[in-house]
Enzyme design. Structure first.
Site, PDB file in Angstrom:
ATOM      1  N   ASN A 124      -4.407 -12.983   0.477  1.00  0.00           N
ATOM      2  CA  ASN A 124      -3.346 -12.264   1.177  1.00  0.00           C
ATOM      3  C   ASN A 124      -1.994 -12.863   0.791  1.00  0.00           C
ATOM      4  O   ASN A 124      -1.764 -13.218  -0.352  1.00  0.00           O
ATOM      5  CB  ASN A 124      -3.615 -12.258   2.691  1.00  0.00           C
TER       6      ASN A 124
ATOM      7  N   ASP B 298      -6.038  -0.183   1.527  1.00  0.00           N
ATOM      8  CA  ASP B 298      -4.950  -1.109   1.872  1.00  0.00           C
ATOM      9  C   ASP B 298      -5.044  -2.385   1.040  1.00  0.00           C
ATOM     10  O   ASP B 298      -4.868  -3.484   1.559  1.00  0.00           O
ATOM     11  CB  ASP B 298      -4.915  -1.447   3.371  1.00  0.00           C
TER      12      ASP B 298
ATOM     13  N   ASN C 229       0.813  -1.210   0.000  1.00  0.00           N
ATOM     14  CA  ASN C 229       0.000   0.000   0.000  1.00  0.00           C
ATOM     15  C   ASN C 229       0.847   1.261   0.000  1.00  0.00           C
ATOM     16  O   ASN C 229       1.918   1.299   0.593  1.00  0.00           O
ATOM     17  CB  ASN C 229      -0.914   0.020   1.237  1.00  0.00           C
TER      18      ASN C 229
HETATM   19 CA    CA Z   1      -0.625  -2.852   4.126  1.00  0.00          CA
END
Ligand code: CA
Ligand code: CA
Length: 587
Positions: free
Chosen positions: A416, A320, A278
């Protein structure tokens, strides 16, 4: 010595040829050919391209039901958190890292410890997302891994004795390292974590023998890269773009874009691929612009770190979405030709297929059930933002808090860190994914060294009553979800696939599971006693096929998961390494 090298010729360093005192040295050829050699695993990804595919088929969909544990190894002490590591194996010795920056060598036959190394960590470390470590690298007679205080450590692989330790960045500014480093063309390559603290992401190369820095490539536009000679930085014109072009004012100086997941390497195009996280802070209204090279994939020249191309998945990321996910090289046939592709499943919920020779967009599609923040992708792969999908600007609101939005996926992502796998037999990617949403809002924030730099608040919630995790088989040519397997808790472990028509992964409920790669039918489950968030490997020893995986619940979900944390709060932590094989009569 293997003679069937398929890599390009290059000078093999003296270190790789050095005769080690105890066992055999790991060579550049061993690493380049890792995906083709069944008796070792000497790279993170079971091959530098990161496909996590094994050509072994002794263990297969017909006999996997008989898979049995042969030994288990405890990481020891009270430090039982988040075991996200992938083991390496060479000459009958297993090398693995564990939480709190620990490393081990283990006899792969018996599970007996050969050595253990515990990094001495300072009090002030700032890992955002648990005290995890994802693995190490082997080269010559050394084992390498990186620590939560942002250091590289080189150990003698036979004794565990320290050979050198070098800081990569200052942990007091918020840097840490949790990813496995990699060896490419005789260089030790690493990224850094810390995107929640306003650090500047970078990729760096080190001399494996001495720990001397060879080049650095910051991943925020405006920062210069350097090559080092005799310890001096040489300005060789390797620019990282223009300062202030895609960032307002001085925001690029603390722009994030952490390279926290490490990289992959494609020998075919001689390219390193790293994802970047991010942009900092999370509050996107403070940094209008695309904020290069955040939430992107960058293709680097391994010789000097220069950027060949970049592909940004979430420009001006306000959620994010942290597009750090691994980019996996693969070839496929289309219209009578071979496409040199690479694929990635982004935290933002879209799956991308790129031309890995130049980074151009081939196709993209959502791989999760719902994406709220974008209506789709345009012909260049750029998101078409949904009106009102971005959390509101606090400057437009009365009081401190901007208008909240319900965004899907949640910031923990459609996928993720946990690596997916690609099967050369089915042509499918096996993607560990999650279905969740979040309330997210922005707040004012200013940069303070070493402090969290978000300017946002959030609550994550499950998207469905009965499942969060979904293991998906995805066809990269069509976007079709060929099969799915739903799991109550979020999936947080890596995936591996084999020529035995198998897909392996773990669950937070404690199971190592195997599935039919073609149909998704669950064929095997074994409860390891704690959540499996590690990444399995397979290899062959004395004519038998083995599978190993680390067990130990933890990672970002119980720390950041909001209402999701309630689903997982009863799971016990752990710290074990399990190894399996078929009983003799079944193989
Ligand atoms: Ca992050
Ligand atoms: Ca191998």
């Amino acid at each position: 010595m293997r003679l069937n090298s398929i890599g390009k010729p290059f000078a093999v360093s003296a270190l790789a040829l050095a005769v080690s005192s105890g066992a055999y040295a790991v060579t550049d050829e061993d690493i380049l050919n890792d995906h083709t050699t069944a008796d070792d695993v000497v790279s993170y990804g079971m091959g530098l391209q990161g496909q996590r595919y094994s050509a072994l088929d002794t263990l297969n969909a017909d006999n996997v039901k008989s898979l049995q544990p042969v030994w288990a190894f405890s990481f020891g002490s009270e430090k039982m958190r988040g075991q996200e590591s992938q083991p390496l194996i060479k000459d009958g010795v297993m090398y693995i890292t564990a939480s709190y920056s620990r490393a081990y060598a283990i006899d792969a036959k018996t599970g007996e410890e050969i050595w253990q190394y515990d990094a001495r960590l300072p009090d002030g470390i700032m890992p955002c997302c648990d005290v995890i470590n994802r693995g190490g690298a082997l080269y010559g007679d050394l084992f390498f891994f990186a620590t939560l205080d942002a250091k590289l450590v080189a150990l003698n692989k036979d004794t565990g004795k320290v050979v050198w330790i070098k800081p990569v960045a200052d942990y007091k500014e918020g840097y840490a390292i949790t990813a496995a480093p990699m060896i490419v063309k005789g260089k030790l390559i690493t990224g850094v974590s810390g995107g929640e603290f306003g650090i500047v992401g970078k990729v760096e190369a080190y001399d494996p023998e001495t720990g001397d820095k060879l080049w650095t490539r910051p991943t925020v536009e405006g920062h210069m890269g350097y090559v080092y000679e005799d310890g001096k930085a040489i300005e060789n014109g390797i620019s990282g773009g223009e300062a202030g072009k895609t960032w307002p004012g001085d925001m690029w100086k603390t722009g994030g874009a952490a390279t926290w997941l490490g990289g992959t390497y494609d020998a075919d195009t001689d390219t390193l691929f790293f994802g970047t996280g991010n942009p900092a802070p999370w509050n996107s209204h403070l940094r209008p612009g695309d904020n290069l090279f955040s939430s992107s994939r960058v293709a680097l020249d391994p010789d000097d770190g220069s950027i060949k191309w970049h592909f940004q998945t979430t420009p001006n990321d306000g959620w994010d979405y942290d597009g750090v996910n691994e980019l996996i090289s693969f070839d496929y046939e289309e219209n009578g030709g071979v496409v040199k592709a690479a694929a990635t499943a982004d935290r933002n919920g879209f799956f991308y297929v790129l031309d890995r020779t130049d980074g151009s967009f081939i196709r993209g599609f959502p791989f999760v059930d719902e994406v709220s923040w974008a209506e789709g992708l345009d012909e260049n792969g750029r998101p078409i933002y949904t009106d009102g999908g971005r959390p509101g600007n606090p400057a437009d609101a009365e009081g401190e808090k901007g208008e909240p939005v319900l965004a899907r996926p949640a910031f923990l992502g459609g996928k993720n860190w946990m690596p997916m796998a690609y099967s050369q037999d089915t042509g499918l990617f096996y993607v560990p994914s999650n279905e969740w949403a979040m309330d997210i809002w922005n707040e004012p924030v200013s940069y303070k060294k070493g402090a969290a730099y978000l300017g946002a608040g959030f609550t994550i919630k499950p998207a469905n009553e009965d499942f969060i995790g979904v293991l998906r088989a995805i066809d990269p040519k069509t976007g079709e979800e060929v099969w799915r397997h739903e799991n109550r808790a979020p999936l947080w472990g890596g995936v591996m696939t084999t020529a035995g028509n198998l897909v392996f992964t773990g669950t937070p409920e404690g199971y190592l599971k195997a599935f039919d790669a073609q149909t998704g039918e669950e064929l095997y489950r074994f409860n390891t006693g704690s959540g499996v968030v590690g990444t399995p490997i397979t290899w062959e020893m004395d004519g038998e096929q083995y599978v190993s995986v680390a067990s130990g619940w933890g990672g970002a979900v119980p720390l950041w998961g909001g209402e999701v944390a309630k689903v997982v709060k009863e799971f016990n932590q752990g710290g074990m390494l399990w190894t399996f094989k078929l009983p003799k009569e079944d193989s």
